[in-house]
Each structure stands twice: as C-alpha cells, then as structure tokens.
Design a protein around this motif. Structure first.
Motif, short mmCIF file in Angstrom:
data_model
loop_
_atom_site.label_atom_id
_atom_site.label_comp_id
_atom_site.label_asym_id
_atom_site.label_seq_id
_atom_site.Cartn_x
_atom_site.Cartn_y
_atom_site.Cartn_z
N ASP A 96 0.83 -1.20 0.00
CA ASP A 96 0.00 0.00 0.00
C ASP A 96 0.87 1.26 0.00
OD1 ASP A 96 -2.68 1.37 0.40
OD2 ASP A 96 -1.63 2.05 2.20
N ARG A 126 1.18 4.23 -2.89
CA ARG A 126 1.07 5.65 -2.56
C ARG A 126 2.27 6.41 -3.11
NH1 ARG A 126 0.78 6.00 3.63
NH2 ARG A 126 1.02 8.23 3.13
N ARG A 155 1.93 6.99 -6.79
CA ARG A 155 0.95 8.03 -7.14
C ARG A 155 1.51 9.44 -7.00
NH1 ARG A 155 -2.72 4.29 -4.61
NH2 ARG A 155 -2.69 5.43 -2.64
N LEU A 212 5.65 11.14 0.94
CA LEU A 212 4.31 10.69 1.34
C LEU A 212 3.58 11.66 2.25
CD1 LEU A 212 4.90 6.87 1.99
CD2 LEU A 212 4.16 8.00 -0.12
#
Length: 207
Positions: free
Chosen positions: A97, A101, A104, A206
């Motif tokens: 996950d 992220r 992206r 992030l």
C-alpha cells in the motif's frame, strides 16, 4: 524521478527467516503432514547447488527431479513447485500500500531486486500480478549474478540507466545493503514497514 528498489523475500513477502519469531511465515510448516517430507531433511536442498539455481545456471526442475527421490518424497516435481510457490507468497500488504502511494506521487519508479530463479520469478510477476505495480523485476537468474555480487548491482544500473539520484534500495540482508552502499546506492535495512515509511526521503514524498 528516483529509482526505488525492493527485495522480495523478507521485504515484499513475509520471510521464514525474520529475527522476530512473531513475524516469521514458514511455507513448509505443514510439508511433513501433507507429503511426509521432513522440513530439516528438505532443507538440505538449499545447502547443495541452490546458488547455481538462483543464478540461472541450473534448472530448479532438474535439481528437484534429482533431489526429491533421495529423501523418499512421493510427489512429482511440478506439483511440489506449485505447493511451494502458492504457500511461500504471503505478501506484505501494508508495504505494498505504501509503495502504491509512493507511485501516485510521481516521484519514483519502483522495481524489484531479488535473488530468484526463473520459475518463481515468473510466479511472482504474473501470478501474484506484481507486474501491475512494479516497473520491472531484476532477479538473479535473469542477470546471471546474485546479491551481494557487485555484478548484480552493475547489471541493474545498466538496465535502469543514468540516475540523477542514487537508487534507494530496501533489503532485509545486511550484506546486500552493505554491497549496495559500496556500489553507490542508498541501501536501507528493512525489518518492518516502519523502515520504509520512516526513511527520510520516503517520508518526505508521502507527507
């Protein structure tokens, strides 16, 4: 855009060798119950020619065809490999996950850098659909060299091309991390997901 690379076993997939027993995942835990194969006896397989198999110099099918009868195994090699691969892939979903992220954000291209032979590499890439997440998988049998061989890192460098930043590399083996750092990469030791999420560069992307 930075190249970020991940080991598989012990990083992307929960390992049977993790120093914390609570985090160990042993694919062969029920092998004796299922096939009458003693785990310790089977582990002799990894102490013989496995380095040649991982580096693509010998077929794992050929090696198991030779080895399994010597320990009295009553299962054919292809069925055994299916059992092995299906039970030896507990994915680290929390890490995956985080990797998605990171993708992206547009700040990284993500790769696998792993010691695998051809058949398991194919299973990871196609059956587990890691090809839907990662840009490429650099594995030992494909390159002809295994971590921590310096040639492994050189081959990956050639494949990904010149980089404006040192490639960032997460691995659970200290020898591999040290070899990466000697090669000029940013090697990071991975024991838990926190080692990824708390890495300064990752944390910055992030936030």
């Amino acid at each position: 855009m930075r190249a970020v690379l991940f080991d598989v076993d012990g990083v992307l997939i929960h390992s049977m060798f993790h120093p914390d027993p609570a985090r160990c995942r042993n694919w062969s835990a029920h092998m004796e119950m299922d096939f009458g194969i003693d785990r310790d006896t089977f582990n002799q397989f990894f102490r013989k020619d496995f380095g040649e198999i991982v580096r693509g110099r010998r077929s794992i099918v050929d090696a198991l065809d030779t080895f399994l009868p010597t320990i009295g195994a009553k299962i054919n090699t292809l069925d055994f490999l299916t059992y092995w691969f299906e039970n030896d892939t507990p994915l680290n979903l929390q890490l995956l996950d985080g990797i998605k992220r990171l993708q992206r954000t547009g700040a990284a291209k993500v790769y696998l850098a792993t010691n695998q032979e051809h058949l398991r590499a194919f299973h990871l890439w196609k059956e587990l659909r890691l090809n839907h997440i990662f840009d490429d998988m650099f594995y030992a049998a494909r390159l002809g060299f295994a971590k921590p061989d310096a040639e492994f890192f050189e081959q990956v460098d050639q494949a990904i091309g010149p980089q404006s930043q040192a490639p960032l590399f997460f691995d659970d083996g200290q020898k591999n991390v040290d070899a990466a750092n000697i090669h000029g990469w940013d090697g990071a030791m991975f024991l838990t997901e926190d080692d990824f999420f708390n890495h300064p560069w990752i944390k910055e992307q992030l936030k």
